[in-house]
Design a protein around this motif. Structure first.
Motif, short mmCIF file in Angstrom:
data_model
loop_
_atom_site.label_atom_id
_atom_site.label_comp_id
_atom_site.label_asym_id
_atom_site.label_seq_id
_atom_site.Cartn_x
_atom_site.Cartn_y
_atom_site.Cartn_z
N ASP A 438 0.29 -7.64 -4.72
CA ASP A 438 1.06 -8.61 -5.50
C ASP A 438 1.67 -9.60 -4.53
N ALA A 439 0.83 -10.49 -4.02
CA ALA A 439 1.24 -11.38 -2.93
C ALA A 439 2.36 -12.33 -3.32
N ASP A 440 2.37 -12.78 -4.57
CA ASP A 440 3.38 -13.75 -4.98
C ASP A 440 4.56 -13.10 -5.71
N ASN A 441 4.57 -11.75 -5.72
CA ASN A 441 5.69 -11.01 -6.31
C ASN A 441 6.00 -11.42 -7.75
N ASP A 442 4.93 -11.62 -8.52
CA ASP A 442 5.14 -11.99 -9.93
C ASP A 442 4.93 -10.81 -10.86
N GLY A 443 4.77 -9.60 -10.29
CA GLY A 443 4.58 -8.42 -11.11
C GLY A 443 3.15 -8.18 -11.54
N ILE A 444 2.21 -8.99 -11.02
CA ILE A 444 0.80 -8.85 -11.36
C ILE A 444 0.00 -8.61 -10.07
N TYR A 445 -0.72 -7.50 -10.03
CA TYR A 445 -1.55 -7.19 -8.87
C TYR A 445 -2.87 -7.96 -8.96
N GLU A 446 -3.05 -8.88 -8.05
CA GLU A 446 -4.30 -9.65 -7.99
C GLU A 446 -5.36 -8.94 -7.18
N ALA A 447 -4.98 -7.95 -6.38
CA ALA A 447 -5.91 -7.19 -5.55
C ALA A 447 -5.37 -5.78 -5.40
N LEU A 448 -6.28 -4.86 -5.08
CA LEU A 448 -5.91 -3.47 -4.85
C LEU A 448 -6.39 -3.06 -3.47
N TYR A 449 -5.54 -2.30 -2.75
CA TYR A 449 -5.86 -1.92 -1.37
C TYR A 449 -5.85 -0.40 -1.25
N ALA A 450 -7.04 0.17 -1.02
CA ALA A 450 -7.21 1.61 -0.91
C ALA A 450 -7.12 2.04 0.55
N TYR A 451 -6.92 3.35 0.76
CA TYR A 451 -6.71 3.89 2.10
C TYR A 451 -8.05 4.22 2.77
N GLY A 452 -8.19 3.74 4.00
CA GLY A 452 -9.39 4.03 4.78
C GLY A 452 -10.57 3.19 4.35
N ALA A 453 -11.64 3.25 5.17
CA ALA A 453 -12.84 2.46 4.89
C ALA A 453 -14.07 3.34 4.70
N ARG A 454 -13.89 4.69 4.72
CA ARG A 454 -14.99 5.64 4.50
C ARG A 454 -16.17 5.33 5.41
N SER A 455 -15.87 5.03 6.68
CA SER A 455 -16.89 4.56 7.61
C SER A 455 -16.41 4.75 9.04
N PHE A 456 -17.27 4.38 9.99
CA PHE A 456 -16.80 4.15 11.35
C PHE A 456 -17.12 2.71 11.71
N SER A 457 -16.34 2.16 12.63
CA SER A 457 -16.51 0.76 13.02
C SER A 457 -16.60 0.64 14.53
N ILE A 458 -17.15 -0.49 14.95
CA ILE A 458 -17.14 -0.88 16.37
C ILE A 458 -16.41 -2.21 16.48
N TRP A 459 -15.46 -2.27 17.40
CA TRP A 459 -14.65 -3.48 17.62
C TRP A 459 -14.84 -3.93 19.06
N ASP A 460 -14.80 -5.23 19.30
CA ASP A 460 -14.84 -5.69 20.69
C ASP A 460 -13.45 -5.57 21.31
N GLN A 461 -13.33 -5.93 22.58
CA GLN A 461 -12.08 -5.72 23.30
C GLN A 461 -10.96 -6.65 22.83
N ASN A 462 -11.30 -7.62 21.99
CA ASN A 462 -10.29 -8.47 21.36
C ASN A 462 -9.98 -8.02 19.94
N ILE A 463 -10.56 -6.89 19.53
CA ILE A 463 -10.40 -6.29 18.20
C ILE A 463 -10.98 -7.19 17.12
N ASN A 464 -12.14 -7.73 17.41
CA ASN A 464 -12.96 -8.39 16.40
C ASN A 464 -14.02 -7.40 15.94
N LEU A 465 -14.26 -7.35 14.64
CA LEU A 465 -15.21 -6.39 14.09
C LEU A 465 -16.64 -6.77 14.49
N VAL A 466 -17.33 -5.81 15.10
CA VAL A 466 -18.71 -6.00 15.53
C VAL A 466 -19.68 -5.31 14.57
#
Length: 621
Positions: A438-466
């Motif tokens: 609820d980015a604009d705090n109007d009481g309406i959720y425009e997006a939902l954010y779940a925990y974890g990504a159910r995956s593994f990732s590789i990031w470069d040394q600047n923490i950009n997703l590879v």
């Protein structure tokens, strides 16, 4: 006629001339010298057959240690001591370390991988209180709680131990190990609050400690998260640790910012929040209190390190020369681009895409490796929530619109998705955070954010997703295990964790086999082991899947009970000893050149089954 006669006459003249002009044969000349033949060359080495990519690997259980204690973290963090050919594993149930000899580990699979108990241990104990130096040049006595982590460099063992109260400072205990794996106490060094994980730098010159700084459940005390750095000179640790804090030691590398742009807590919070770092806590919680270091990986040059800030969906870059930290947000995974099973109610693998729903990567364990001279970080994207008595961010989607819970609304598109997927039994089951969406705090959720990504990732040394493994973990597990995929680790109940964080990628390590670099990822809940070839981080490839668990057996335990197997509480552990490995918490790769049996090994600590399992991983013939 005259012309013809002339030809005949010419032929006769020629023949007669030959007879007249031919002289006697001369003597045969001496034979010319014969060239000497050189010595025969040695037989060349036969060339190897070409190998395709990815290469097939054999994964075999070659040994297993069982404590016989279930649901009490009796086998958690594992490390390897080469001199004694031993695995060291934390037994939180007994608050000791199990030293497990691997000297006679075979090169063939054990007969019963699920129930094997071929390995035994010797207990390594440590004191309940130690003396530590302080800034005043004197010593104070520190009362200790549970060991949380261990690390080994050559023959030095470091143990991270919490204080008797988890909000108090903890300590690092140093021991010198001998050829039997027995230790001589060297010293104790004070660390921060709740030292949760520690590691040596590759050159052995430092021990880095992630001080998680969790609050008590009532939020009466909430210590700051920090990094302790203990220098080691000639195998002797310093008396005092240096501290990298999350206030004045925090930096931002952007040239668009000056130091005065982030020299207050509110400025740091604003910059980090805007970048995507998640903050969740009671009003008045500072940035340093909210940031909770989880797990550290160090670059090969020992100059930089990386720390997962799991709850905050971030990774910190630690400069070990300047003693600073820069916090980098990891962004979000768009579940409109990948398939996900988001409900446990149907009890079957069922996948679809969810526009407007995102995953927070929130890695637990991380590891580092090099490619082309650059450092890359692999992360096990487990996910985690702040869920304490005095504060919780965790809700199901259905709670958002429940008048008796949050009593808020979903956007038109999310509400449509909610209804289409089965409402309360569909998307309504998914656990999400209440602090984002609820980015604009109007009481309406425009997006939902779940925990974890159910995956593994590789990031470069600047923490950009590879690279990210996307939805492969769930799809591979479902293909192999069928309805048993996404099971809990306290009972055999398939699809049980789909509404939470899936199988929960928890443990990760990297290692080299026959010139190729592999990532090994263990899922805490379902017990899956995934292997990926990450030699080239931009071309990571799935290689293998293994699960050392029998899903046909009935058992149930509750790790929140004093006796997790208490029959008076309806628990049943009669068949659990044959159920295999439950709750992989940590993975340690042992290279072939260091291995007791000459082959690469994986040591996996399974906290729910209380087992340490030794896998041999070799290239298939």
């Amino acid at each position: 006629m005259q012309f013809k006669h002339s030809i005949i006459a010419l032929g006769l003249i020629t023949a007669l001339s030959g007879c007249v002009l031919e002289g006697d044969d001369g003597e045969q000349g001496a034979a010319g010298p014969i060239g000497q033949q050189g010595p025969a060359g040695e037989q060349g080495i036969s060339g190897e057959d070409g190998k395709g990519l990815p290469r097939e690997l054999n994964i075999e259980v070659v040994g297993r240690f069982a404590t016989g204690v279930y649901g009490k973290s009796a086998a958690e963090i594992v490390q390897f001591h080469q001199t004694s050919a031993s695995a060291f594993a934390i037994n939180a149930a007994s608050n000791q370390i199990e030293v497990i000899s691997l000297a006679d580990i075979p090169t063939v699979s054990v007969g019963s991988p699920l129930s094997d108990e071929s390995l035994s241990s010797v207990a390594f104990t440590f004191p309940q209180s130690v003396n530590v130096a302080n800034d005043q040049g004197t010593e104070t006595e520190l009362s200790l709680g549970e060991a949380n982590s261990i690390a080994i460099f050559e023959d030095m063992l470091a143990i991270a131990v919490a204080g008797s109260e988890k909000t108090a400072i903890g300590a690092v205990l140093f021991y010198q190990l001998d050829a039997l794996g027995e230790g001589t106490f060297v010293k104790a060094v004070a660390a921060g609050a709740l030292p949760d994980m520690l590691t040596f730098t590759p050159d052995g010159s430092k021990v880095l400690v992630a001080n998680e700084g969790e609050p008590d459940t009532d939020y009466n005390l909430d210590p700051e998260g920090s990094i302790s750095v203990v220098s080691i000179t000639d195998s002797v640790p310093a008396d005092l640790a240096m501290t990298i804090n999350m206030t004045s030691d925090m930096t931002f590398s952007s040239d668009l910012l000056d130091a005065e742009d982030f020299d207050t807590d509110s400025e740091r919070r604003q910059l980090l929040s805007t970048a995507g770092v998640k903050f969740a806590g009671p009003v008045g919680t500072t940035v340093a209190q909210d940031l909770e270091p989880e797990y550290i990986a160090v670059a090969a040059d020992s100059q930089k390190a990386f720390v997962s800030l799991q709850d905050n969906n971030a990774i910190g870059i630690i400069d070990l020369e300047d003693m600073t930290i820069e916090v980098k947000a990891l962004g979000f995974k768009d579940w409109a681009d990948y398939d996900i099973d988001f409900t446990n109610k149907d009890e079957v693998p069922a996948f679809r895409r969810l526009p407007g729903v995102y995953g927070m990567y929130q890695p637990d364990s991380i590891a580092a490796y090099e490619w082309n001279g650059a450092t890359f970080i692999v992360s096990a994207n487990e996910g985690d929530s702040r869920d304490w008595d005095a504060f919780t961010e965790e809700v199901r989607v259905k709670d958002i619109i429940d008048p008796d819970e949050l009593n808020m609304q979903l956007s038109v598109s999310l509400q449509s998705l909610y209804d289409e997927t089965g409402a309360n039994d569909g998307l309504g089951r998914l656990k999400v955070t209440s602090v984002l969406g609820d980015a604009d705090n109007d009481g309406i959720y425009e997006a939902l954010y779940a925990y974890g990504a159910r995956s593994f990732s590789i990031w470069d040394q600047n923490i950009n997703l590879v690279y990210d493994s996307g939805d492969e973990f769930e799809k591979i597990a479902a293909a192999v295990l069928g309805n048993d995929f996404n099971s809990a680790h306290t009972e055999n109940k398939g699809d049980n964790r789909s509404d939470d964080k899936g199988g929960e990628p928890e443990a990760i390590d990297v290692g080299e086999i026959e010139g190729r670099t592999y990532a090994f990822i263990g899922q805490e809940r379902s017990g899956d082991l995934f292997v990926y070839d990450v030699t080239n981080p931009f071309q990571a490839t799935f290689v293998s899947h293994y699960n050392n668990r029998d899903f046909s057996l009935d058992f149930e335990l509750d790790d929140d009970l004093a006796n997790p197997c208490d029959p008076a509480e309806g628990m049943d552990c009669e068949h659990i000893a044959d159920a295999g490995d439950l709750g992989p918490e940590s993975i340690k790769f042992v290279a072939a050149e260091d291995s007791p049996n000459g082959n690469p090994l994986l040591l996996i600590g399974n906290e729910v089954s209380g087992t340490v399992t030794v896998y041999q991983v070799t290239e298939a013939d």
